[in-house]
Design an enzyme around this catalytic site. Sequence first.
Site, mmCIF file in Angstrom:
data_model
loop_
_atom_site.group_PDB
_atom_site.id
_atom_site.type_symbol
_atom_site.label_atom_id
_atom_site.label_comp_id
_atom_site.label_asym_id
_atom_site.label_seq_id
_atom_site.Cartn_x
_atom_site.Cartn_y
_atom_site.Cartn_z
ATOM 1 N N SER A 171 37.239 -28.354 -21.389
ATOM 2 C CA SER A 171 37.291 -29.817 -21.382
ATOM 3 C C SER A 171 37.970 -30.434 -22.588
ATOM 4 O O SER A 171 38.399 -31.576 -22.529
ATOM 5 C CB SER A 171 35.881 -30.373 -21.264
ATOM 6 N N LYS A 173 30.127 -35.693 -13.051
ATOM 7 C CA LYS A 173 31.450 -36.078 -13.547
ATOM 8 C C LYS A 173 32.285 -36.565 -12.360
ATOM 9 O O LYS A 173 32.153 -37.711 -11.960
ATOM 10 C CB LYS A 173 32.057 -34.923 -14.336
ATOM 11 N N HIS A 232 34.438 -29.192 -15.037
ATOM 12 C CA HIS A 232 35.553 -30.142 -15.177
ATOM 13 C C HIS A 232 36.603 -29.954 -14.089
ATOM 14 O O HIS A 232 37.763 -30.350 -14.264
ATOM 15 C CB HIS A 232 36.172 -30.037 -16.574
HETATM 16 C C1 LIG Z 1 32.001 -27.212 -19.544
HETATM 17 C C2 LIG Z 1 30.732 -27.962 -19.339
HETATM 18 N N1 LIG Z 1 29.714 -27.354 -18.714
HETATM 19 C C3 LIG Z 1 28.545 -28.000 -18.500
HETATM 20 C C4 LIG Z 1 28.360 -29.300 -18.897
HETATM 21 C C5 LIG Z 1 27.064 -29.992 -18.625
HETATM 22 O O1 LIG Z 1 27.192 -30.823 -17.499
HETATM 23 P P1 LIG Z 1 26.067 -31.902 -17.192
HETATM 24 O O2 LIG Z 1 26.544 -33.173 -17.796
HETATM 25 O O3 LIG Z 1 25.934 -31.950 -15.709
HETATM 26 O O4 LIG Z 1 24.810 -31.404 -17.836
HETATM 27 C C6 LIG Z 1 29.395 -29.982 -19.551
HETATM 28 C C7 LIG Z 1 29.190 -31.390 -19.984
HETATM 29 O O5 LIG Z 1 29.960 -32.028 -20.618
HETATM 30 C C8 LIG Z 1 30.616 -29.291 -19.779
HETATM 31 O O6 LIG Z 1 31.625 -29.885 -20.429
#
Ligand SMILES: Cc1ncc(COP(=O)(O)O)c(C=O)c1O
Length: 407
Positions: free
Chosen positions: A189, A248, A217
């Site tokens: 990300s 997201k 993402h």
């Molecule tokens: C690569 C990645 N995995 C997992 C998550 C966690 O997602 P959630 O917001 O659903 O907890 C994020 C959150 O930014 C993320 O960037």
Amino acid sequence: MTYEAYLDQAIGQLHDEGRYRTFIDIVRHKGQFPHATRRRPDGSEQPVTVWCGNDYLGMGQHPVVLAAMHDALDSVGAGSGGTRNISGTTLYHKALEDELADLHGKESALLFTSAYIANDATLSTLPKLFPGLIIYSDALNHASMIEGVRRNGGAKRIFRHNDVAHLRELLEADDPAAPKLIAFESVYSMDGDFGPIEAICDLADEFNALTYIDEVHAVGMYGPRGGGVTERDRLAQRIDIINGTLAKAYGVMGGYIAASEKMCDAIRSYAPGFIFTTSLPPAVAAGAAASVRHLKTDQALRDLHQERARILKTRFKAFGMPLIDHGSHIVPVIVGNPVHTKLLSDMLLDDHGIYVQPINFPTVPRGTERLRFTPSPVHGPDEMDKLIRAMDSLWSHCALNRQELAG
Ligand SMILES: Cc1ncc(COP(=O)(O)O)c(C=O)c1O
């Protein structure tokens, strides 16, 4: 030392290192995203345009999602009232899990309250299911994966980011008979780069390892039905566990894994982070299911998203902005200094009503501090013009370097 003094010390350390986080209070306006109102600490208000949200497709205000949430709320009320085991499994949760299993072409899916919890709970539980498991984890994996791997008490190996040769070295060094799992992401990300999915699957086959991919993402945005990069590249069947978020691109809340029926059954039965917590509110599950269902067919929205990202990158490049471009939807502009990054972010907000959070160490390496823009289908030409003008003038104002255009 008093308890207070310990807290002062911990918080003071963050201030000293320039890592203390301040949140910007905003109220988003349904139907007008990315427009929002900022509430300043003194109570005054300012209209702003949000350029750093992860509601990548604007689904958080989509009528299909809102209608499903209103319907569920009016029919069954607010909370689920229990853990999945104790009265918290509803038709809404089952329908969403079916939708997600279908999305990824897997036998089953398992819902969690977030993708963070899905990663942490699953990765920390796997060694209970596979005694002696060694987890090979990409160095830039998200904090939730790092935490899950760290807490699980099993063996771990960290391979250099996207370095398949290093991964091979590590696999070769271990007992061929040991159970193994490779954990990585499809879209990282902060740089917006892609994981080498096929090459990792080839190694997994060669070394008889399981594969675990975080598509947080990518889900909703890549693949003909939004099944992520693994769907786009026809590799989903080669991945044992796919992790995704509903918060997201799907615009709601919650996380999940999709895998074989047996794998989901085992995680469901052994993961404390799944078992001992109240399930998602039915209205949230209903909204997420509507969003997933909708995005299985709305390719036009995905195309528009990619187009907006391409346009923004092209326009930034025309002004010599030093950005990272791996061909994904994420647009990181490198400032390379925490003070300038924060200053730019403050001036964009205060002087231009443009909200983009500065991204500093430890989220990204020192010297690569950046502004991370997330253009979406709801960022139209007017918003983009305003952003480009503001960035151009602030870049000159701060006398920051520009890149020569190639060719
Ligand atoms: C690569 C990645 N995995 C997992 C998550 C966690 O997602 P959630 O917001 O659903 O907890 C994020 C959150 O930014 C993320 O960037």
